[in-house]
Write a protein that holds these residues in place. Structure first.
Motif, PDB file in Angstrom:
ATOM      1  N   SER A 152       0.808  -1.320   0.087  1.00 49.95           N
ATOM      2  CA  SER A 152      -0.041  -0.053   0.024  1.00 49.95           C
ATOM      3  C   SER A 152       0.628   1.332   0.140  1.00 49.95           C
ATOM      4  N   SER A 153       2.119   1.181   0.012  1.00 52.06           N
ATOM      5  CA  SER A 153       3.216   2.244  -0.118  1.00 52.06           C
ATOM      6  C   SER A 153       3.187   2.927  -1.362  1.00 52.06           C
ATOM      7  N   TYR A 154       2.777   1.968  -2.298  1.00 52.93           N
ATOM      8  CA  TYR A 154       2.909   2.219  -3.860  1.00 52.93           C
ATOM      9  C   TYR A 154       2.048   2.729  -4.846  1.00 52.93           C
ATOM     10  N   VAL A 155       1.956   3.650  -5.639  1.00 55.87           N
ATOM     11  CA  VAL A 155       1.299   3.781  -6.602  1.00 55.87           C
ATOM     12  C   VAL A 155       1.621   2.731  -7.649  1.00 55.87           C
ATOM     13  N   MET A 156       0.408   2.127  -8.157  1.00 55.11           N
ATOM     14  CA  MET A 156       0.777   1.005  -9.141  1.00 55.11           C
ATOM     15  C   MET A 156       0.143   1.299 -10.832  1.00 55.11           C
ATOM     16  N   GLY A 157       0.890   0.992 -11.564  1.00 54.21           N
ATOM     17  CA  GLY A 157       0.512   1.189 -12.907  1.00 54.21           C
ATOM     18  C   GLY A 157       0.779  -0.064 -13.781  1.00 54.21           C
ATOM     19  N   TRP A 158      -0.071  -0.066 -15.041  1.00 58.58           N
ATOM     20  CA  TRP A 158       0.244  -0.897 -16.084  1.00 58.58           C
ATOM     21  C   TRP A 158       0.409  -0.012 -17.196  1.00 58.58           C
ATOM     22  N   PHE A 159       1.444  -0.508 -17.901  1.00 59.47           N
ATOM     23  CA  PHE A 159       1.946  -0.038 -19.115  1.00 59.47           C
ATOM     24  C   PHE A 159       2.182  -1.190 -20.165  1.00 59.47           C
ATOM     25  N   ARG A 160       2.282  -0.890 -21.503  1.00 60.25           N
ATOM     26  CA  ARG A 160       2.408  -2.090 -22.670  1.00 60.25           C
ATOM     27  C   ARG A 160       3.349  -1.255 -23.708  1.00 60.25           C
ATOM     28  N   GLN A 161       4.048  -2.472 -24.218  1.00 56.07           N
ATOM     29  CA  GLN A 161       5.058  -2.216 -25.150  1.00 56.07           C
ATOM     30  C   GLN A 161       4.984  -3.190 -26.008  1.00 56.07           C
ATOM     31  N   ALA A 162       5.150  -2.553 -27.409  1.00 55.01           N
ATOM     32  CA  ALA A 162       5.421  -3.426 -28.665  1.00 55.01           C
ATOM     33  C   ALA A 162       6.878  -3.151 -29.076  1.00 55.01           C
ATOM     34  N   PRO A 163       7.297  -4.164 -29.836  1.00 49.90           N
ATOM     35  CA  PRO A 163       8.806  -4.085 -30.354  1.00 49.90           C
ATOM     36  C   PRO A 163       9.020  -3.011 -31.082  1.00 49.90           C
ATOM     37  N   GLY A 164      10.073  -2.410 -30.606  1.00 48.18           N
ATOM     38  CA  GLY A 164      10.639  -1.172 -31.186  1.00 48.18           C
ATOM     39  C   GLY A 164       9.922   0.126 -31.009  1.00 48.18           C
ATOM     40  N   LYS A 165       8.919  -0.065 -29.862  1.00 49.66           N
ATOM     41  CA  LYS A 165       8.182   1.292 -29.573  1.00 49.66           C
ATOM     42  C   LYS A 165       8.338   1.813 -28.072  1.00 49.66           C
ATOM     43  N   GLU A 166       7.785   2.828 -27.745  1.00 47.00           N
ATOM     44  CA  GLU A 166       8.134   3.195 -26.511  1.00 47.00           C
ATOM     45  C   GLU A 166       7.103   2.629 -25.652  1.00 47.00           C
ATOM     46  N   ARG A 167       7.731   2.461 -24.223  1.00 51.79           N
ATOM     47  CA  ARG A 167       6.283   1.859 -23.313  1.00 51.79           C
ATOM     48  C   ARG A 167       5.275   3.050 -23.193  1.00 51.79           C
ATOM     49  N   GLU A 168       4.012   2.333 -23.290  1.00 51.13           N
ATOM     50  CA  GLU A 168       3.123   3.122 -23.156  1.00 51.13           C
ATOM     51  C   GLU A 168       2.229   2.940 -21.997  1.00 51.13           C
TER      52      GLU A 168
END
Length: 123
Positions: free
Chosen positions: A30-46
């Motif tokens: 509970s001390s952390y903000v949690m996130g989800w990201f996604r990434q395709a090959p050769g692209k920046e993490r989104e």
């Protein structure tokens, strides 16, 4: 420090659903903000979604609003990403991330990352 392990990825047809899970170990979840990201090959993490420490606020990328839901269970040290109405363009490796303070969408600000789980949506 916190260690993150994602699960729940797989192959699904367009219009289907998946639920990703990310289990944390180490410091108090509970001390952390949690996130989800996604990434395709050769692209920046989104950025996909984020949730604040006790789940009071959630944030979503425009591309997933109304289809994806982020939630957390602090008693289980787990954050979830429920993905509905999946589209082929949602195909990516999905990563769970944690940060003690940052609530935004810039991936480089998150301190801790899981190893990723592949989501493939067929047309």
């Amino acid at each position: 420090q916190v260690q993150l392990v994602e699960s729940g990825g797989g192959l699904v047809q367009a219009g289907g659903s998946l639920r990703l899970s990310c289990v944390a170990s180490g410091r108090t979840f509970s001390s952390y903000v949690m996130g989800w990201f996604r990434q395709a090959p050769g692209k920046e993490r989104e950025f996909v979604a984020a949730i604040t420490w006790r789940g009071g606020r959630t944030y979503y990328a425009d591309s997933v609003k109304g289809r994806f839901t982020i939630s957390r269970d602090n008693a289980k040290n787990t954050v979830y990403l429920q993905m509905n109405s999946l589209k082929p363009e949602d195909t990516d490796v999905y990563y769970c991330a944690a940060d003690p303070n940052y609530t935004g969408s810039y991936y480089a600000e998150y301190d801790y990352w899981g190893q990723g789980t592949q989501v493939t949506v067929s047309s």
